[in-house]
Design an enzyme around this catalytic site. Structure first.
Site, PDB file in Angstrom:
ATOM      1  N   GLY A 113      -4.514  -4.085  -8.020  1.00 35.42           N
ATOM      2  CA  GLY A 113      -5.205  -5.051  -8.859  1.00 35.42           C
ATOM      3  C   GLY A 113      -5.037  -4.803 -10.349  1.00 35.42           C
ATOM      4  O   GLY A 113      -5.751  -5.380 -11.165  1.00 35.42           O
ATOM      5  N   LYS A 130      -9.481  -9.770   0.681  1.00 32.33           N
ATOM      6  CA  LYS A 130     -10.676  -9.093   0.128  1.00 32.33           C
ATOM      7  C   LYS A 130     -11.871 -10.057   0.168  1.00 32.33           C
ATOM      8  O   LYS A 130     -11.974 -10.858   1.074  1.00 32.33           O
ATOM      9  CB  LYS A 130     -10.375  -8.560  -1.282  1.00 32.33           C
ATOM     10  N   HIS A 184      -8.921   1.440   3.252  1.00 28.75           N
ATOM     11  CA  HIS A 184      -8.543   0.877   1.953  1.00 28.75           C
ATOM     12  C   HIS A 184      -9.260   1.665   0.853  1.00 28.75           C
ATOM     13  O   HIS A 184     -10.407   2.071   1.019  1.00 28.75           O
ATOM     14  CB  HIS A 184      -8.908  -0.610   1.882  1.00 28.75           C
ATOM     15  N   GLU A 213      -0.730   2.745  -0.772  1.00 29.60           N
ATOM     16  CA  GLU A 213      -1.307   1.963  -1.856  1.00 29.60           C
ATOM     17  C   GLU A 213      -1.795   2.891  -2.968  1.00 29.60           C
ATOM     18  O   GLU A 213      -2.940   3.364  -2.930  1.00 29.60           O
ATOM     19  CB  GLU A 213      -2.485   1.125  -1.343  1.00 29.60           C
ATOM     20  N   SER A 237      -0.299  -4.467  -6.563  1.00 26.28           N
ATOM     21  CA  SER A 237       0.318  -5.429  -7.485  1.00 26.28           C
ATOM     22  C   SER A 237       1.708  -5.877  -7.041  1.00 26.28           C
ATOM     23  O   SER A 237       2.591  -6.109  -7.874  1.00 26.28           O
ATOM     24  CB  SER A 237       0.347  -4.873  -8.911  1.00 26.28           C
ATOM     25  N   ASN A 288      -4.188  -9.272   2.104  1.00 23.06           N
ATOM     26  CA  ASN A 288      -5.574  -8.792   2.142  1.00 23.06           C
ATOM     27  C   ASN A 288      -6.379  -9.674   1.184  1.00 23.06           C
ATOM     28  O   ASN A 288      -6.283  -9.524  -0.031  1.00 23.06           O
ATOM     29  CB  ASN A 288      -5.602  -7.324   1.696  1.00 23.06           C
TER      30      ASN A 288
HETATM   31  P1  PGA Z   1      -3.260  -6.085  -5.168  1.00 20.83           P
HETATM   32  O1  PGA Z   1      -4.103  -5.420  -3.973  1.00 20.83           O
HETATM   33  O2  PGA Z   1      -2.018  -6.688  -4.555  1.00 20.83           O
HETATM   34  O3  PGA Z   1      -4.183  -7.144  -5.741  1.00 20.83           O
HETATM   35  O4  PGA Z   1      -2.940  -5.011  -6.134  1.00 20.83           O
HETATM   36  C1  PGA Z   1      -3.462  -4.734  -2.929  1.00 20.83           C
HETATM   37  C2  PGA Z   1      -4.471  -4.173  -1.972  1.00 20.83           C
HETATM   38  O5  PGA Z   1      -5.537  -3.728  -2.421  1.00 20.83           O
HETATM   39  O6  PGA Z   1      -4.259  -4.183  -0.757  1.00 20.83           O
END
Ligand code: PGA
Length: 258
Positions: free
Chosen positions: A176, A11, A98, A170, A216, A9
């Site tokens: 993040g 983003k 999400h 998630e 993460s 993803n």
């Molecule tokens: P991240 O995001 O791997 O940066 O924690 C995962 C997501 O939001 O799909």
């Protein structure tokens, strides 16, 4: 055996040139290292979808997802993108629900149910995200929260459409933040999700739904997460922006499947 999915993803990251370069680099690698049971998915920002589809469309098991879609078919919704528009680009998947969409854009279960239906109508595969906040976990409400997120959305779908769904667990506190769920915790929550699906659709159907872990996920923790029976892959944010990191995570799944 359920299919496995490694999804990135992106983003709101990358310029046009950077997105094209990343998709190309991933395409070359995935083409040389295919696996019949491991799908690769990238979710770039809307403006780069078509370029990414061109880069990966000839590669078996490599697909492109949108990060969101609007629930209406068309009309006066300035700035929005419909499921039909996304499908018309050759995109096959769409991320729905999400936590960033729920939190920053007020997407309720009712809206998300409409988005799921809009996506399914266009034969897009929804990657439906669920997860609890830290506060909800601290109050021991995580199971209730996930139950509510699924009851009003995925569990309302027609039986025949369940086959089309991918779910991503998630935990919001892991997105993040560098805090990853332990494999034990991820496995426990994936079983919770599968049981909820099972109550609505039956055990056999629930067994076919891929459940990805997100939050993460990185090259260091991927193998231990993938070792869990009910973790069918990952939805990766930060680590998907770097080809090496994303491909190292994908390799962890290839190794498991070897
Ligand atoms: P991240 O995001 O791997 O940066 O924690 C995962 C997501 O939001 O799909």
């Amino acid at each position: 055996m359920r299919r496995k999915i490694i999804a990135g993803n992106w983003k709101m990251n990358k310029t046009a040139n950077e997105a094209a370069a990343l998709a190309q680099e991933l395409a070359v690698h995935v083409k040389m290292n295919p696996h019949p049971k491991v799908e690769t998915l990238i979710a770039p920002p809307f403006p780069f979808l078509q370029t990414c589809v061109r880069s990966v469309s000839e590669i078996p098991g490599f697909h492109v997802a949108a990060q969101n879609c609007h629930q209406e078919k068309s009309g006066a919704f300035t700035g929005e993108v419909s499921a039909e528009m996304i499908a018309s680009l050759g995109v096959s998947h769409v991320i729905i629900g999400h936590s960033e969409r729920r939190t920053f854009y007020g997407e309720t279960n009712e809206i998300l149910k409409a988005k799921l239906n809009a996506a399914i109508e266009q034969n897009l595969i929804p990657v439906f995200c669920v997860g609890e906040t830290l506060e909800e976990r601290n109050n021991h409400r995580q199971v209730l929260v996930i139950e509510e997120q699924l009851q009003h959305t995925v569990c309302q779908l027609d039986y025949a459409h369940l086959r089309q769904i991918v779910i991503a667990y998630e935990p919001v506190w892991a997105i993040g933040t560098g805090l990853t769920a332990t494999p034990e915790l991820a496995q426990e929550m994936h079983v919770v999700i599968r049981n909820i699906i099972s109550k609505s659709f039956g055990h056999g159907s629930a067994e076919t739904v891929p459940i990805l872990y997100g939050g993460s996920c990185n090259p260091k923790n991927a193998a231990s997460l993938f070792a869990c029976d009910d973790v069918d892959g990952a939805l990766i944010g930060g680590a998907s922006l770097n080809a090496n990191d994303f491909l190292t995570i994908r390799n962890a799944m290839l190794l498991k499947m070897a």
